[in-house]
Write a protein that holds these residues in place. Structure first.
Motif, short mmCIF file in Angstrom:
data_model
loop_
_atom_site.label_atom_id
_atom_site.label_comp_id
_atom_site.label_asym_id
_atom_site.label_seq_id
_atom_site.Cartn_x
_atom_site.Cartn_y
_atom_site.Cartn_z
N PHE A 288 4.68 -0.62 -4.80
CA PHE A 288 4.00 -0.03 -5.95
C PHE A 288 4.67 -0.50 -7.25
CE2 PHE A 288 3.60 3.47 -9.05
CZ PHE A 288 2.23 3.51 -9.15
N ARG B 143 0.82 -1.21 0.00
CA ARG B 143 0.00 0.00 0.00
C ARG B 143 0.86 1.27 0.00
NH1 ARG B 143 -2.82 2.86 -1.31
NH2 ARG B 143 -4.73 3.83 -0.60
N PHE B 144 1.97 1.24 0.72
CA PHE B 144 2.64 2.51 1.00
C PHE B 144 4.10 2.60 0.57
CE2 PHE B 144 -0.83 2.60 4.15
CZ PHE B 144 -1.41 3.79 3.76
N THR B 145 4.70 1.56 0.03
CA THR B 145 6.11 1.72 -0.32
C THR B 145 6.30 1.77 -1.83
OG1 THR B 145 6.66 -0.61 -0.48
CG2 THR B 145 6.78 0.38 1.71
N VAL B 146 7.35 2.43 -2.22
CA VAL B 146 7.71 2.53 -3.64
C VAL B 146 7.96 1.14 -4.20
CG1 VAL B 146 9.46 3.36 -5.23
CG2 VAL B 146 8.62 4.86 -3.43
N PHE B 147 8.64 0.31 -3.37
CA PHE B 147 8.93 -1.05 -3.82
C PHE B 147 7.63 -1.81 -4.11
CE2 PHE B 147 9.17 -5.47 -2.24
CZ PHE B 147 9.89 -6.02 -3.29
#
Lengths: 522, 371
Positions: B235, B229-233
């Motif tokens: 995403f 939900r919240f990390t660049v990895f």
């Protein structure tokens, strides 16, 4: 190409083998075939010429029973027919070779050719089938080993297997969809010889192609399609290359009003390409020694029949394809081989062709798609943690400013129409960075009139803001409308760069169809 | 988009049309509906085989009625949850890892190796044994999973095949060690390794084993949810899995993202292996895992790669395994009985995906829509 050398002199006999009348085929949002008439005579190679998306393949898929037309009639040897599937077509002697081969790579030639053939029987007599195959192949001068595995064959040989599949089923109307796209020049010449040989035997061949030179060198008659309509049908001997190229790409060149900016003061180059060569997917050079400069505040359009290296050139500039050699200087920095993300940060924005495939992830929401290019940058993320609030804020700006018609930024990007996808991509590229150079590949393709106009306005607005724009288009009207300068690509080379004011049908036609530079043409 | 198949003989034509939008509620109801269907069909099969279907259903629900049974369900769910949550990383990136079973075995092997060293006096000491076995098992599982990832990046090798083959390699390696060099000398000739000491087990003082595990996997599930939900990895791995073209355009570092995600998958499967040998059975034996790594594949699919749902569907598998043990003891239903249910659940998941994506219509030729 040795035009005419391989052609037999006789003119096509007057009995039509296939008559398609008033064919209409509509797909969601597109009229792929708009009241098309098409006739195939005995003993002719009929070239069906047109740009990508002109409706050629759709028309032939209808004749092969893959699509049913919305209206229109088809007669085969004078008898009205309804083709519900390729099986119906094959029964009538119609066979088609698709652009992508439909072969079983792990099987042998003979197994592929006689797959599901009625003569196969329960216990196939392979020996007799093999000898039949060899006889057929030698008739066309092919050296095919019936027991070779198809996976190990060259593209040219695979095509021969596809043709044999049709021949053993008694096809005498052969539809070949872009058959040369995978072939080497030598294999192409072989194929053309085969095609002439086939029509000598009384068969008919339809060659679907977007290459003018091919149509001219091998066909007896040429039909040109453009935007779903037939614009010209004439014997090959009675048509000139200029007529064909104008029929293919556009209409009245003089009727297009230019929106160019007019003469500028000093010119400041933003992109300088020198001696750039790029390899294509098939391992042949797609871009050859290209030199090109784009200045700030201008739109340079790359025109040309598609498949002449435009896509590869754009991919090399935007970091999606490694160049073989040469320099690409963006704002004084050599960027050849740099990653798309780095280029974006350096001020290169890119509108990819086929927005839904390259530009967005349809399964993700609009705001996630806005984040696509900038997710690693502040304020959109910090230390690997995404800040969705700031992304959503930016997404809302993109949606309002670029008029993306969506219920909310949380809607799936895949639910947007083509025009909205394109505005979303443009909005993202322009809102999340201040581009120095915008590369736009076919930015209005597939869009309706209103969406096309909006995209054009955005591009012109950017140009006024001193952004350099490199645009690729296969729509000559659009090129003439937007461009300040026009570069024509042919066979992987830039054959000439002319000012918009110098553009005329003759000049562009000869450059696009024969690769004759403007100096030689003038 | 339309696909057609003709049932000419019946005069019917079935057409499949792609749905533009798939709603969450619709998606969940389809999955649950198919799940119920799978249970009904398996009941029918058992009835035909001469077992009483109601009795079978009842014993699955019995597993939820007593604290002891529930603890057993949680214990058996734990390795499945770990491996299944791990697989979410692989699958979300479009890496079709079916090698959780092998990665789990590597975790067992590495942990056992550390314990054997410890007993031989070569180790970090008793109090560091748990961190040591945990690190060893995760590292081993992770490295094992990197092999197919590298093969795909370098040579384009199909990971479905390579991960599957590495499962057999891992299991055979485990068998060799158990029967050979690592056989417990004090084991009366049984094919097994030395027992794991108490200091190698996850234990939170004051709570039972099952609750300890539940807390660990709960935290890992929550973390995974947050990663996506919240990390660049997270995403970028989703982008990579959904659209390889767009991810190149967006500049996702393909190889490093893939390697990282696959490593996490393997590491979590390795940790599952540790829990099996240190907690569930106490030592390594042939067939130490009844296929937790395969159950995890189905569980992660059934949960739609959404960590909380994957957690729940893994518990369902824990229930099935526990209920299956009861049935084996109670009515002599063979172990494969439970596998039938699992296989049907798997089929149901696939059908559910299809039903979600396509609208199915039956047309009578020349007439309108029938259904």
């Amino acid at each position: 190409m040795d035009r005419g050398a391989e052609k037999s002199g006789h003119s096509p006999s007057p009995s039509p083998k296939v008559e398609m009348r008033g064919i209409v085929k509509r797909f969601p949002g597109v009229l792929a075939n708009d009241n098309v008439d098409f006739t195939i005579y005995e003993g002719e190679v009929h070239a069906l010429l047109g740009e990508n998306g002109a409706g050629k393949t759709t028309l032939m898929n209808i004749l092969y029973g893959i699509y049913t037309p919305d209206s229109g009639t088809i007669r085969v040897r004078g008898v009205p027919v309804k083709l519900r599937s390729p099986r119906d077509a094959i029964k009538l002697g119609i066979g088609m070779v698709h652009q992508d081969f439909r072969l079983i790579e792990a099987h042998t030639v003979v197994e592929n050719v006689f797959l599901n053939h009625r003569e196969l029987g329960f216990v196939p007599n392979w020996r007799s089938l093999e000898s039949r195959l060899e006889e057929l192949a030698s008739n066309y001068g092919w050296k095919l080993n019936p027991r070779a595995r198809v996976g190990g064959l060259s593209p040219g040989e695979k095509q021969q297997v596809e043709l044999l599949k049709l021949l053993v089923r008694g096809a005498d109307i052969l539809l070949l969809d872009e058959p040369t796209s995978v072939l080497t020049p030598i294999e192409t010449r072989m194929l053309f010889k085969t095609m002439r040989r086939m029509v000598e035997d009384g068969k008919s061949v339809v060659l679907i192609t977007h290459k003018l030179s091919e149509a001219l060198s091998v066909s007896d008659r040429i039909t040109v399609m453009r935007r779903g309509r037939v614009v010209l049908t004439r014997p090959t001997s009675e048509v000139t290359i200029e007529e064909l190229s104008i029929a293919m790409v556009g209409t009245q060149i003089e009727g297009v009003v230019s929106r160019a900016r007019g003469e500028q003061g000093e010119k400041e180059p933003i992109l300088k390409i020198s001696n750039l060569s790029v390899m294509g997917d098939s391992g042949v050079l797609a871009v050859r020694d290209v030199n090109l400069t784009v200045y700030r505040g201008e739109i340079l359009c790359i025109a040309g029949v598609s498949g002449n290296g435009q896509v590869e050139l754009v991919e090399a500039i935007t970091g999606l394809r490694k160049p073989l050699r040469g320099k690409i200087i963006l704002n004084g920095l050599d960027i050849a081989g740099a990653s798309p993300r780095r280029l974006f940060e350096l001020g290169l924005s890119y509108i990819p062709p086929e927005g839904k495939k390259w530009g967005i992830v349809p399964e993700l929401s609009i705001y996630e798609n806005v984040a696509l290019r900038v997710i690693r940058r502040q304020p959109y993320s910090r230390l690997g943690m995404i800040k969705w609030e700031s992304i959503i804020k930016t997404a809302q700006r993109v949606v309002t400013e670029f008029r993306v018609d969506a219920s909310s930024v949380k809607a799936r990007a895949g639910s947007l129409s083509g025009g909205n996808v394109q505005r979303l991509i443009l909005g993202r590229e322009l809102t999340t960075s201040n581009p120095l150079l915008l590369v736009a590949a076919y930015p209005t393709k597939g869009l309706d009139i209103a969406a096309t106009e909006q995209v054009k306005r955005i591009l012109l607005g950017l140009r006024d803001e001193k952004v350099g724009i490199l645009m690729v288009s296969e729509d000559l009207d659009e090129v003439l409308e937007l461009s300040d300068r026009i570069a024509v690509m042919y066979g992987g080379r830039i054959v000439g760069v002319i000012k918009r004011s110098e553009a005329s049908a003759e000049v562009l036609g000869s450059m696009m169809s024969r690769g004759v530079p403007v100096s030689a043409a003038a | 988009m339309q696909r057609r198949s003709t049932l000419n003989s019946l005069g019917l034509q079935v057409s499949f049309e792609r749905r533009a939008e798939i709603g969450t509620r619709f998606s969940i109801s389809v999955t649950l509906g198919m799940l119920i269907l799978a249970f009904l069909v398996s009941g029918l099969i058992f009835q035909l085989l001469g077992f009483s279907a109601p009795q079978i259903y009842r014993s699955f629900f019995t597993t939820l009625t007593s604290a002891i049974m529930l603890e057993e369900v949680f214990r058996r769910s734990t390795p499945i949850i770990l491996a299944a949550i791990g697989l979410c990383y692989s699958y979300r990136m479009g890496f079709w890892n079916i090698g959780a079973e092998g990665q789990l075995y590597l975790g067992m092997i590495a942990a056992t190796g550390v314990v054997i060293l410890q007993k031989a006096g070569i180790g970090l000491g008793e109090e560091l044994l748990l961190p040591a076995v945990a690190a060893a098992s995760m590292l081993a599982g992770g490295v094992w999973s990197l092999i197919p990832a590298l093969l795909r990046i370098k040579f384009g090798a199909n990971e479905i095949i390579t991960t599957l083959m590495l499962n057999y390699t891992a299991i055979l390696l485990a068998d060799y060690l158990i029967h050979g060099p690592w056989k417990d000398p004090a084991g009366y000739g049984f094919a097994q390794t030395v027992a794991f000491p108490a200091s190698s087990k996850f234990m939170i003082p004051g709570v039972s084993e099952a609750i300890t595990y539940l807390m660990i996997v709960g935290v890992i599930t929550a973390l995974t949810y947050l990663v996506f939900r919240f990390t660049v990895f997270g995403f970028e791995s989703r982008v990579l899995g959904l659209n390889i073209f767009a991810s190149r355009y967006a500049g996702v570092p393909t190889a490093s993202t893939l390697l990282r995600g696959v490593f996490i998958s393997g590491a979590l499967a390795g940790l599952a292996g540790l829990i099996v040998v240190s907690g569930l059975i106490g030592r390594m034996r042939p067939g130490a895992s009844p296929g937790y790594g395969y159950h995890a594949i189905i569980a992660s699919m059934l949960g739609g790669l959404y960590p909380p749902a994957v957690f729940m569907s893994s518990i369902l598998f824990g229930m099935l395994l526990t209920g299956g043990d009861l049935l084996q003891a109670g009515i002599q239903m063979p172990k494969s009985g439970v596998e039938i249910i699992m296989a049907l659940i798997f089929l149901a998941t696939i059908v559910a995906e299809f039903v979600k994506r396509y609208r199915i219509r039956v047309l009578r030729l020349g007439r309108g829509v029938v259904a």
